[in-house]
Design a protein around this motif. Sequence first.
Motif, short mmCIF file in Angstrom:
data_model
loop_
_atom_site.label_atom_id
_atom_site.label_comp_id
_atom_site.label_asym_id
_atom_site.label_seq_id
_atom_site.Cartn_x
_atom_site.Cartn_y
_atom_site.Cartn_z
N ARG A 129 -1.65 33.76 -31.89
CA ARG A 129 -1.16 34.48 -30.72
C ARG A 129 -1.00 33.46 -29.58
O ARG A 129 -1.92 32.68 -29.33
N TYR A 130 0.14 33.52 -28.90
CA TYR A 130 0.41 32.47 -27.92
C TYR A 130 1.35 32.95 -26.83
O TYR A 130 1.97 34.02 -26.93
N ARG A 131 1.45 32.14 -25.77
CA ARG A 131 2.39 32.41 -24.68
C ARG A 131 2.63 31.11 -23.94
O ARG A 131 1.87 30.14 -24.09
N GLY A 132 3.66 31.08 -23.12
CA GLY A 132 3.93 29.89 -22.33
C GLY A 132 5.37 29.86 -21.85
O GLY A 132 6.17 30.77 -22.12
N VAL A 133 5.69 28.81 -21.11
CA VAL A 133 7.04 28.58 -20.60
C VAL A 133 7.59 27.36 -21.33
O VAL A 133 7.21 26.22 -21.00
N PRO A 134 8.44 27.57 -22.33
CA PRO A 134 8.85 26.43 -23.18
C PRO A 134 9.46 25.27 -22.40
O PRO A 134 9.20 24.10 -22.73
N SER A 135 10.26 25.56 -21.37
CA SER A 135 10.93 24.48 -20.64
C SER A 135 9.96 23.60 -19.87
O SER A 135 10.31 22.50 -19.43
N SER A 136 8.72 24.06 -19.72
CA SER A 136 7.72 23.27 -18.99
C SER A 136 6.98 22.30 -19.90
O SER A 136 6.17 21.50 -19.42
N LYS A 137 7.23 22.40 -21.19
CA LYS A 137 6.48 21.58 -22.15
C LYS A 137 7.27 20.37 -22.60
O LYS A 137 8.47 20.47 -22.89
N GLN A 138 6.59 19.24 -22.67
CA GLN A 138 7.20 18.02 -23.18
C GLN A 138 6.31 17.42 -24.26
O GLN A 138 5.09 17.57 -24.24
N ALA A 139 6.94 16.75 -25.20
CA ALA A 139 6.23 15.94 -26.19
C ALA A 139 7.04 14.67 -26.38
O ALA A 139 8.28 14.72 -26.41
N HIS A 140 6.37 13.55 -26.48
CA HIS A 140 7.04 12.26 -26.65
C HIS A 140 8.03 11.99 -25.52
O HIS A 140 9.02 11.29 -25.70
N GLY A 141 7.81 12.62 -24.36
CA GLY A 141 8.64 12.35 -23.21
C GLY A 141 9.90 13.17 -23.08
O GLY A 141 10.78 12.86 -22.27
N PHE A 142 10.05 14.22 -23.86
CA PHE A 142 11.26 15.02 -23.79
C PHE A 142 10.94 16.48 -24.09
O PHE A 142 9.84 16.82 -24.51
N THR A 143 11.95 17.33 -23.86
CA THR A 143 11.84 18.73 -24.25
C THR A 143 12.99 19.08 -25.16
O THR A 143 14.09 18.57 -25.01
N SER A 144 12.73 19.93 -26.13
CA SER A 144 13.78 20.39 -27.03
C SER A 144 14.21 21.82 -26.70
O SER A 144 14.94 22.44 -27.46
N TRP A 145 13.72 22.34 -25.59
CA TRP A 145 14.09 23.70 -25.19
C TRP A 145 15.11 23.60 -24.06
O TRP A 145 14.88 22.93 -23.06
#
Length: 520
Positions: A129-145
């Motif tokens: 179960r999860y929630r969040g704002v995808p555009s606020s998340k980065q990994a390896h310096g980028f976002t895929s959303w």
Amino acid sequence: MHRRIITPGALAATVLLLAIPASAAPHSPGAPGIGDPYYPDYGNGGYDVSHYDLRLKYQPSTDELEGTATLVARATQDLSSFNLDFLLDVGEVRVNGVKASFRTSGEQELEITPKTPLSEGAPVTVVVRYRGVPSSKQAHGFTSWHRTPDGGVAANEPEAAAWWFPGNDHPLDKATYDVSVLVPDGTQAISNGTLQSTSSRLGWTRWNWRSDKPQATYLATLAVGKFDVTTGTTEGGIPVLNAYSKDLGAHAGAARASLERTGEIADWLAGYFGPYPYNALGGYVPNTNTGYALETQTRPFYSPRQFAGGSNVSVVVHELAHQWYGDAVSLKRWKDIWINEGFARYAQWLWSEHEGEGTAQELADYVYASHPADDPFWTVKPGDPGPENQFDIAVYDRGALAVQALRSKIGDEAFFTILKGWPAKYAHGNASVADFQRYAEEVSGMPLAALFDTWLLQPSKPGVPAARAAAVAKGTKGAKGVSQPRSWKRIAATNGVHGHGEHGHGEHGHGEHGHGVGRR
């Protein structure tokens, strides 16, 4: 009575003996990566997922996503813990119905420790179960959303899944999908496969999608926004669903003129590649500012920028060719990208021939002639380009040139047998460049190691003898000796999509396909 006294002792000894090997090989954590040298922390070890059930709710105005993901899997080793690739905020994890402890680590790892260790071969059900704002998340310096004016889109290569669902994020672990998305009335949720149903209640509409054939995680897509949706069927009876953002502006007509030919193109490709491998077809064009397209399974993603110069049927040919080469047959390791891109580019060459705008041979001659020996183009090895060059234009153009060299070497009969036979042999599985070479040798009856080495694995321009053997000897005259095929500008427009700057080289700087806005 005597035997009763002895038997428990014998049994205890037996149990003790059985316990020794068990204690010598205790349960252990699953690896945090699946073992791909290009991306060591992508995917995970210790389990295999067969199905994802994603039940989501998305609010376009705030970009808030909440969801419950159910993964049906099987342990492939004795597991004390295992990882999922995921970036949003997790509230609860259950393994086989029981609450499990979890923590995050690294760039994208969700480490899960079930209350009871898992035995090799055991079925496993994981609920997150999860929630969040995808555009606020980065990994390896980028976002895929990709945030859009009316929603959001998940589409990227080699990764996009971790921004909207937890999974084993590598093509080696393909699974089927049910994706159910709740969005405000008047908004659409587009995903892969067939639309099973929609229902509205209290101002919200639920869209239920199903993909019933194995699908890699990066090929799963979600687009929420305000779309015009068209439906139809191919001559072969496959349902087609296309979606166009309502705010495409001047690009709208060209986008429709291109995508509405999807059914025609899929039927045409089936003549080369064999029956279309899925029960759904289509594409979508959200209002993103990205510059690339992606072969998201059954429903490719296209950026409006692809249609800035008018209709672009060639890019539709490319993404639909991937449904066979890349989607139905997926790579084993990311270094095997040539099988995806070389053949999708070659499909564009075949389309050029079909349209009377230049044969595959003429295009091969032109590619060979256009790049002098000192051009960095030839330093990229399509058969193992390295992660920094995985989506370099050479993987596409030099990759297609290698396909033409193979055709010239083995002849049309064997070549076209291979084009159809390969997607059938490895249908809904994974294969490598080495597997392809072996298969081509089986079908043609010829040794092909030298040809594959020359055209795919040497960081230099194949010389005159190799060019003549591949029937591209005209290229030895230099670029001035070879005329530009009429289709080249259209294919070059796709190069802008699949080449330098395709993913905003300058925007995120992770190689040519700037990780940040997508890499395909």
